[in-house]
Design a protein around this motif. Sequence first.
Motif, PDB file in Angstrom:
ATOM      1  N   ARG A  30       0.876  -1.168   0.298  1.00 28.62           N
ATOM      2  CA  ARG A  30      -0.223  -0.035   0.374  1.00 28.62           C
ATOM      3  C   ARG A  30       0.906   1.278  -0.014  1.00 28.62           C
ATOM      4  O   ARG A  30       1.738   1.731   1.343  1.00 28.62           O
ATOM      5  CB  ARG A  30      -1.076   0.322   1.117  1.00 28.62           C
ATOM      6  CG  ARG A  30      -1.890  -1.385   1.242  1.00 28.62           C
ATOM      7  CD  ARG A  30      -2.909  -0.488   2.263  1.00 28.62           C
ATOM      8  NE  ARG A  30      -3.358   0.659   2.192  1.00 28.62           N
ATOM      9  CZ  ARG A  30      -4.963   0.956   1.505  1.00 28.62           C
ATOM     10  NH1 ARG A  30      -5.324  -0.047   0.758  1.00 28.62           N
ATOM     11  NH2 ARG A  30      -5.222   1.837   1.707  1.00 28.62           N
ATOM     12  N   ARG A 190      -5.832   9.676  -1.577  1.00 26.24           N
ATOM     13  CA  ARG A 190      -6.682   8.152  -1.702  1.00 26.24           C
ATOM     14  C   ARG A 190      -7.361   8.413  -1.041  1.00 26.24           C
ATOM     15  O   ARG A 190      -8.733   7.817  -0.890  1.00 26.24           O
ATOM     16  CB  ARG A 190      -5.606   7.492  -2.443  1.00 26.24           C
ATOM     17  CG  ARG A 190      -5.314   7.190  -3.206  1.00 26.24           C
ATOM     18  CD  ARG A 190      -4.183   6.175  -3.161  1.00 26.24           C
ATOM     19  NE  ARG A 190      -5.230   4.882  -3.191  1.00 26.24           N
ATOM     20  CZ  ARG A 190      -3.883   3.637  -2.734  1.00 26.24           C
ATOM     21  NH1 ARG A 190      -2.798   3.603  -3.370  1.00 26.24           N
ATOM     22  NH2 ARG A 190      -4.437   2.369  -3.124  1.00 26.24           N
ATOM     23  N   ASP A 194     -13.511   7.110  -3.731  1.00 22.61           N
ATOM     24  CA  ASP A 194     -14.437   5.463  -3.881  1.00 22.61           C
ATOM     25  C   ASP A 194     -12.800   4.302  -4.492  1.00 22.61           C
ATOM     26  O   ASP A 194     -11.851   4.666  -5.087  1.00 22.61           O
ATOM     27  CB  ASP A 194     -15.555   5.167  -4.385  1.00 22.61           C
ATOM     28  CG  ASP A 194     -14.945   6.036  -6.314  1.00 22.61           C
ATOM     29  OD1 ASP A 194     -14.064   6.005  -6.839  1.00 22.61           O
ATOM     30  OD2 ASP A 194     -16.321   6.356  -6.700  1.00 22.61           O
ATOM     31  N   GLU A 195     -13.320   3.589  -4.858  1.00 23.62           N
ATOM     32  CA  GLU A 195     -12.882   2.527  -4.865  1.00 23.62           C
ATOM     33  C   GLU A 195     -12.283   2.857  -5.940  1.00 23.62           C
ATOM     34  O   GLU A 195     -10.830   2.518  -7.101  1.00 23.62           O
ATOM     35  CB  GLU A 195     -12.959   1.229  -5.272  1.00 23.62           C
ATOM     36  CG  GLU A 195     -12.005   0.005  -5.838  1.00 23.62           C
ATOM     37  CD  GLU A 195     -12.435  -1.827  -5.604  1.00 23.62           C
ATOM     38  OE1 GLU A 195     -11.674  -2.351  -6.060  1.00 23.62           O
ATOM     39  OE2 GLU A 195     -13.567  -1.682  -5.188  1.00 23.62           O
ATOM     40  N   SER A 198      -9.259   5.892  -6.043  1.00 29.29           N
ATOM     41  CA  SER A 198      -8.199   5.401  -5.925  1.00 29.29           C
ATOM     42  C   SER A 198      -7.561   4.696  -6.752  1.00 29.29           C
ATOM     43  O   SER A 198      -6.582   4.899  -6.679  1.00 29.29           O
ATOM     44  CB  SER A 198      -8.464   4.669  -4.728  1.00 29.29           C
ATOM     45  OG  SER A 198      -7.470   3.533  -4.008  1.00 29.29           O
ATOM     46  N   ASN A 199      -7.864   2.780  -7.701  1.00 29.92           N
ATOM     47  CA  ASN A 199      -7.265   2.839  -8.427  1.00 29.92           C
ATOM     48  C   ASN A 199      -6.570   3.539  -9.799  1.00 29.92           C
ATOM     49  O   ASN A 199      -5.221   3.428 -10.157  1.00 29.92           O
ATOM     50  CB  ASN A 199      -8.094   1.763  -8.911  1.00 29.92           C
ATOM     51  CG  ASN A 199      -8.614   0.934  -8.008  1.00 29.92           C
ATOM     52  OD1 ASN A 199      -8.110  -0.023  -7.030  1.00 29.92           O
ATOM     53  ND2 ASN A 199      -9.641   0.065  -8.544  1.00 29.92           N
ATOM     54  N   GLN A 202      -3.641   5.156  -7.950  1.00 25.85           N
ATOM     55  CA  GLN A 202      -2.797   4.739  -8.000  1.00 25.85           C
ATOM     56  C   GLN A 202      -2.156   3.996  -9.263  1.00 25.85           C
ATOM     57  O   GLN A 202      -0.769   3.882  -9.540  1.00 25.85           O
ATOM     58  CB  GLN A 202      -3.001   2.807  -7.533  1.00 25.85           C
ATOM     59  CG  GLN A 202      -2.193   1.638  -7.514  1.00 25.85           C
ATOM     60  CD  GLN A 202      -1.282   1.950  -6.215  1.00 25.85           C
ATOM     61  OE1 GLN A 202      -1.412   2.774  -5.229  1.00 25.85           O
ATOM     62  NE2 GLN A 202       0.368   1.571  -6.343  1.00 25.85           N
ATOM     63  N   SER A 259     -10.629  -1.262 -12.950  1.00 26.29           N
ATOM     64  CA  SER A 259      -9.805  -2.280 -11.607  1.00 26.29           C
ATOM     65  C   SER A 259      -8.471  -2.540 -12.385  1.00 26.29           C
ATOM     66  O   SER A 259      -7.791  -2.688 -11.559  1.00 26.29           O
ATOM     67  CB  SER A 259     -10.166  -3.365 -11.334  1.00 26.29           C
ATOM     68  OG  SER A 259     -10.382  -4.147 -12.734  1.00 26.29           O
ATOM     69  N   THR A 261      -4.590  -1.391 -11.772  1.00 24.49           N
ATOM     70  CA  THR A 261      -3.860  -0.853 -10.552  1.00 24.49           C
ATOM     71  C   THR A 261      -2.814   0.314 -10.403  1.00 24.49           C
ATOM     72  O   THR A 261      -1.935   0.434 -10.010  1.00 24.49           O
ATOM     73  CB  THR A 261      -3.892  -1.281  -9.221  1.00 24.49           C
ATOM     74  OG1 THR A 261      -3.242  -2.698  -9.895  1.00 24.49           O
ATOM     75  CG2 THR A 261      -5.244  -1.382  -8.506  1.00 24.49           C
TER      76      THR A 261
END
Length: 292
Positions: A30, A190, A194-195, A198-199, A202, A259, A261
């Motif tokens: 992380r 981040r 939301d996911e 954040s992705n 990243q 999705s 990353t």
Amino acid sequence: MRLEGERESRNVEDRRGGGFRGGGGGFPVRIAGGGIGTVVLIVLALAFGVDPRVLLSGGGEAPQSQVTQRQETPASGQEDGPRRFVAQVLATTEDAWNDIFRSAGRQYDPPNLVLFSGGTQSACGFAQTAVGPFYCPADRKVYLDLAFFRDMEQKLGAPGEFARAYVIAHEVGHHVQNLLGILRRVEQERRGMDEAESNALQVRIELQADCLAGIWANRTEQMRRILEPGDLESGIGAAAAVGDDRLQRRAQGYVVPESFTHGSSAQRVRWFRTGLESGDLRRCDTFGTNRL
């Protein structure tokens, strides 16, 4: 790669042969980091020779490492070619980034690289082979199971020494981001996302590490002339092989872009080539562009 006669880094910890150490679930690193505008300032500060602390009032510095760098005695019979290769490549990253940081009036603090087999404990949790190579900001170490190199060649179709060197240089690129305070500031940014958001952030971290790996290759070639015919194609092939779209299509037969990353194959190749061809840190600003 022409590595004959090149020195070996002393910052290698060889934990192979010791079995699993510790417990808990393994997970990818992380990455710590914060504000996007500040990230750009840090990168530009290094490029222009300005200490980022001047811009950040000391707030973006990663904490001084409390880990004593050492070279642990390898397990019996493991002083081998693959280990020597890793130590030599790591040494070239040290020389390249030492030179870059020195030109900016700063001192480069190199990471340790941990070789393990099966699993080992890290400050970011329990590292397992399935996780793949990763950098842990908490202990400033790169973790690598050499089995990944075999998988790169046999399963991902990315053979060659320079492909393997690219992997190491990418993880060291994360260490450079950590030294500059980028990881911590991005992690702060981040929070609350939301996911999918954040992705997406990243992905920018990973693509910048690809660009920094290209910077390493550019600087090392200038300093050492280590590249041989086919090396560049090998590195570019490795960047493409680990693109999220290619890995997802291989694993599940379809692609889910939100999705991602690490970025698509095309993106990873583009940013690696950007650093490789330009050698210019300012060109590695993945946070200030709409075109990844």
